[in-house]
Enzyme design. Structure first.
Site, PDB file in Angstrom:
ATOM      1  N   GLY A  14       0.831  -1.215   0.000  1.00 11.93           N
ATOM      2  CA  GLY A  14       0.000   0.000   0.000  1.00 11.93           C
ATOM      3  C   GLY A  14       0.858   1.255   0.000  1.00 11.93           C
ATOM      4  O   GLY A  14       2.084   1.191   0.158  1.00 11.93           O
ATOM      5  N   CYS A 144      -3.445  10.957  10.202  1.00 12.76           N
ATOM      6  CA  CYS A 144      -2.553  11.884   9.498  1.00 12.76           C
ATOM      7  C   CYS A 144      -2.909  13.362   9.707  1.00 12.76           C
ATOM      8  O   CYS A 144      -2.015  14.198   9.811  1.00 12.76           O
ATOM      9  CB  CYS A 144      -2.494  11.543   8.013  1.00 12.76           C
ATOM     10  SG  CYS A 144      -4.040  10.961   7.338  1.00 12.76           S
ATOM     11  N   ARG A 226     -12.100  16.131   1.653  1.00 15.81           N
ATOM     12  CA  ARG A 226     -11.155  15.498   0.724  1.00 15.81           C
ATOM     13  C   ARG A 226     -11.036  16.431  -0.471  1.00 15.81           C
ATOM     14  O   ARG A 226     -12.059  16.894  -1.016  1.00 15.81           O
ATOM     15  CB  ARG A 226     -11.701  14.135   0.280  1.00 15.81           C
ATOM     16  CG  ARG A 226     -10.738  13.325  -0.552  1.00 15.81           C
ATOM     17  CD  ARG A 226      -9.581  12.758   0.242  1.00 15.81           C
ATOM     18  NE  ARG A 226      -9.975  11.677   1.117  1.00 15.81           N
ATOM     19  CZ  ARG A 226      -9.198  11.219   2.105  1.00 15.81           C
ATOM     20  NH1 ARG A 226      -7.994  11.730   2.315  1.00 15.81           N
ATOM     21  NH2 ARG A 226      -9.596  10.244   2.881  1.00 15.81           N
ATOM     22  N   HIS A 233      -1.798  17.084   3.594  1.00 17.15           N
ATOM     23  CA  HIS A 233      -3.033  17.512   4.270  1.00 17.15           C
ATOM     24  C   HIS A 233      -2.810  18.912   4.860  1.00 17.15           C
ATOM     25  O   HIS A 233      -1.781  19.169   5.502  1.00 17.15           O
ATOM     26  CB  HIS A 233      -3.377  16.570   5.426  1.00 17.15           C
ATOM     27  CG  HIS A 233      -3.813  15.198   5.009  1.00 17.15           C
ATOM     28  ND1 HIS A 233      -3.971  14.810   3.702  1.00 17.15           N
ATOM     29  CD2 HIS A 233      -4.147  14.107   5.763  1.00 17.15           C
ATOM     30  CE1 HIS A 233      -4.380  13.545   3.657  1.00 17.15           C
ATOM     31  NE2 HIS A 233      -4.483  13.101   4.897  1.00 17.15           N
TER      32      HIS A 233
HETATM   33  P1  NAP Z   1      -4.026   0.428   1.662  1.00 18.84           P
HETATM   34  O1  NAP Z   1      -3.807   1.107   0.359  1.00 18.84           O
HETATM   35  O2  NAP Z   1      -5.380  -0.090   1.935  1.00 18.84           O
HETATM   36  O3  NAP Z   1      -2.932  -0.761   1.799  1.00 18.84           O
HETATM   37  C1  NAP Z   1      -3.141  -1.782   2.714  1.00 18.84           C
HETATM   38  C2  NAP Z   1      -2.025  -2.821   2.737  1.00 18.84           C
HETATM   39  O4  NAP Z   1      -2.487  -3.872   3.590  1.00 18.84           O
HETATM   40  C3  NAP Z   1      -1.686  -3.483   1.400  1.00 18.84           C
HETATM   41  O5  NAP Z   1      -0.320  -3.838   1.417  1.00 18.84           O
HETATM   42  C4  NAP Z   1      -2.531  -4.760   1.411  1.00 18.84           C
HETATM   43  O6  NAP Z   1      -1.943  -5.843   0.685  1.00 18.84           O
HETATM   44  C5  NAP Z   1      -2.452  -5.122   2.882  1.00 18.84           C
HETATM   45  N1  NAP Z   1      -3.607  -5.959   3.273  1.00 18.84           N
HETATM   46  C6  NAP Z   1      -4.905  -5.782   2.996  1.00 18.84           C
HETATM   47  N2  NAP Z   1      -5.630  -6.802   3.532  1.00 18.84           N
HETATM   48  C7  NAP Z   1      -4.749  -7.629   4.146  1.00 18.84           C
HETATM   49  C8  NAP Z   1      -4.858  -8.835   4.874  1.00 18.84           C
HETATM   50  N3  NAP Z   1      -6.048  -9.432   5.055  1.00 18.84           N
HETATM   51  N4  NAP Z   1      -3.734  -9.407   5.372  1.00 18.84           N
HETATM   52  C9  NAP Z   1      -2.528  -8.833   5.183  1.00 18.84           C
HETATM   53  N5  NAP Z   1      -2.343  -7.688   4.489  1.00 18.84           N
HETATM   54  C10 NAP Z   1      -3.445  -7.079   3.991  1.00 18.84           C
HETATM   55  O7  NAP Z   1      -3.701   1.397   2.885  1.00 18.84           O
HETATM   56  P2  NAP Z   1      -2.621   2.610   3.118  1.00 18.84           P
HETATM   57  O8  NAP Z   1      -3.160   3.897   2.649  1.00 18.84           O
HETATM   58  O9  NAP Z   1      -1.260   2.171   2.680  1.00 18.84           O
HETATM   59  O10 NAP Z   1      -2.696   2.696   4.716  1.00 18.84           O
HETATM   60  C11 NAP Z   1      -2.257   1.660   5.556  1.00 18.84           C
HETATM   61  C12 NAP Z   1      -2.748   1.918   6.983  1.00 18.84           C
HETATM   62  O11 NAP Z   1      -2.252   3.174   7.440  1.00 18.84           O
HETATM   63  C13 NAP Z   1      -4.288   2.011   7.101  1.00 18.84           C
HETATM   64  O12 NAP Z   1      -4.690   1.502   8.348  1.00 18.84           O
HETATM   65  C14 NAP Z   1      -4.538   3.513   7.033  1.00 18.84           C
HETATM   66  O13 NAP Z   1      -5.749   3.897   7.640  1.00 18.84           O
HETATM   67  C15 NAP Z   1      -3.330   4.044   7.791  1.00 18.84           C
HETATM   68  N6  NAP Z   1      -2.925   5.414   7.467  1.00 18.84           N
HETATM   69  C16 NAP Z   1      -2.883   5.825   6.184  1.00 18.84           C
HETATM   70  C17 NAP Z   1      -2.461   7.125   5.888  1.00 18.84           C
HETATM   71  C18 NAP Z   1      -2.411   7.637   4.484  1.00 18.84           C
HETATM   72  O14 NAP Z   1      -2.119   8.861   4.313  1.00 18.84           O
HETATM   73  N7  NAP Z   1      -2.649   6.812   3.452  1.00 18.84           N
HETATM   74  C19 NAP Z   1      -2.055   7.961   6.920  1.00 18.84           C
HETATM   75  C20 NAP Z   1      -2.083   7.496   8.236  1.00 18.84           C
HETATM   76  C21 NAP Z   1      -2.509   6.216   8.479  1.00 18.84           C
HETATM   77  P3  NAP Z   1      -2.465  -6.332  -0.776  1.00 18.84           P
HETATM   78  O15 NAP Z   1      -1.763  -5.437  -1.781  1.00 18.84           O
HETATM   79  O16 NAP Z   1      -2.003  -7.735  -0.849  1.00 18.84           O
HETATM   80  O17 NAP Z   1      -3.952  -6.162  -0.783  1.00 18.84           O
END
Ligand code: NAP
Length: 329
Positions: A14, A144, A226, A233
């Site tokens: 991700g 964030c 958004r 942000h």
């Molecule tokens: P994302 O795009 O949804 O990526 C999620 C990751 O988790 C991918 O590597 C996915 O792998 C993996 N995953 C999904 N289901 C899984 C499972 N059942 N078992 C193991 N791995 C699994 O999310 P993201 O934006 O990178 O964010 C990750 C976390 O950080 C989230 O909790 C989000 O709320 C938090 N966060 C995000 C931000 C931001 O700015 N984006 C900021 C602060 C916090 P696959 O590719 O195999 O599906």
């Protein structure tokens, strides 16, 4: 490599997991030893599976790694970038097995025994770890947008007690993961809602600004949006203090914090800054603060804060928390 500590990245495909990988390239203390993702990705070669969206090229050694299943991770130190529902089940299992988990997910941020940390603000919350009765531990970084609000507020509350903060956020699309918000919903548009976000910003900010286990008693009212920005942000905040506070006092306090810490606060004085396009770099840990102005009343001061949601708001924050844990445990 031998002198560095191995780290596993969960959710490595991700946007947040990818940013962890880029920030750990050439890191003085850590290296990425293992990557894990969902069952659909497990056993595949990282470079073939990932949709790499970063400013730097995918490092060759990482590209060749096999993506692991979560239950086969061995590294003691783990950075979790899993979706919250998965983190809720998995992170306690890792803690039971003795791992130190620094999590980006929201699952345990508000748990009473889990430090929710901005290292420059509340590293004393590490004391909560003693209450976790597992061999390993869970530590969380904030939502964030929370970071970009709570960072400056932590400095301002030292000038005078805070009565109430009115907050408006403008949040980038990369905050919604990948592929995130459909392009037809966001291009040329603004969406005045992100599910659960306003409550998170409100509760997490109070937890961070209070003592360990003792949230700050103040009012916070938040509206989130958004906006069609890739990364970065922006938060507009109007702070009402219990007594008079001047714009000059706020500017002085922020400047002192800028001088005291490396990569925490960056103060802008130009009328049209900070801007995501002009002021953020791809590894930016700074909270850019500007437009500091006296409100209509002598007890109210407003500011704009901007930060990189994937860096200070996620991946960089988790790495910073792991560094702080190792220094202060
Ligand atoms: P994302 O795009 O949804 O990526 C999620 C990751 O988790 C991918 O590597 C996915 O792998 C993996 N995953 C999904 N289901 C899984 C499972 N059942 N078992 C193991 N791995 C699994 O999310 P993201 O934006 O990178 O964010 C990750 C976390 O950080 C989230 O909790 C989000 O709320 C938090 N966060 C995000 C931000 C931001 O700015 N984006 C900021 C602060 C916090 P696959 O590719 O195999 O599906």
């Amino acid at each position: 490599m031998k002198s560095k500590l191995p780290v596993a990245v969960l959710g490595a495909t991700g946007p947040v997991g990818q940013k962890v990988i880029t920030l750990l390239q050439d890191h003085p203390k850590f290296y990425v030893a293992e990557v894990a993702a969902s069952e659909a990705s497990a056993r595949q070669v990282y470079g073939e599976r990932v949709q790499w969206k970063n400013e730097i090229e995918l490092p060759r050694d990482i590209a060749k790694m096999k993506i692991k299943r979560l239950n086969s991770i061995k590294s003691h130190y783990v950075i979790s970038a899993l979706p919250a529902d998965i983190a809720k089940e998995i992170e306690p299992e890792f803690a039971k097995r003795g791992h130190i988990v620094c999590s980006n997910a929201s699952a345990f941020r508000m748990h009473k025994d889990v430090p929710l940390m901005i290292p420059e603000v509340n590293s004393d919350h590490l004391s909560l770890l003693k209450k976790q009765n597992t061999e390993g531990k869970i530590l969380c970084n904030p939502n964030c947008s929370t970071v970009f609000l709570a960072g400056p507020l932590a400095i301002l509350k030292e000038i005078e007690d805070i009565e109430h903060v009115s907050v408006v956020t403008m949040q980038a699309v990369s905050g919604a993961g990948y592929p995130g918000v459909p392009s037809l919903d966001i291009l040329g548009n603004l969406i005045p809602h992100i599910s659960g976000e306003e409550e998170k910003i409100c509760k997490e900010t109070k937890k961070i600004l209070g003592g360990p286990g003792n949230p700050l008693d103040c009012g916070i009212t938040v509206h989130v949006h958004r906006v069609p920005i890739a990364h970065g942000h922006t938060v507009a905040a109007h702070v009402q203090f219990k007594n008079k506070v001047s714009q000059t006092q706020v500017m002085k306090a922020l400047k002192q914090a800028e001088a005291k810490y490396k990569d925490f606060i960056k103060v802008h004085t130009a009328d049209d800054r900070p801007q995501p396009l002009r002021d953020l770099n791809p590894a930016d840990m700074r909270i850019h603060v500007g437009r500091i102005k006296q409100g209509d009343r002598s007890d109210t001061v407003g500011f704009i804060a901007l930060g990189h949601n994937l860096v200070r708001g996620a991946a960089g924050a988790a790495i910073g928390i792991l560094e702080t844990y190792l220094k202060k445990r």
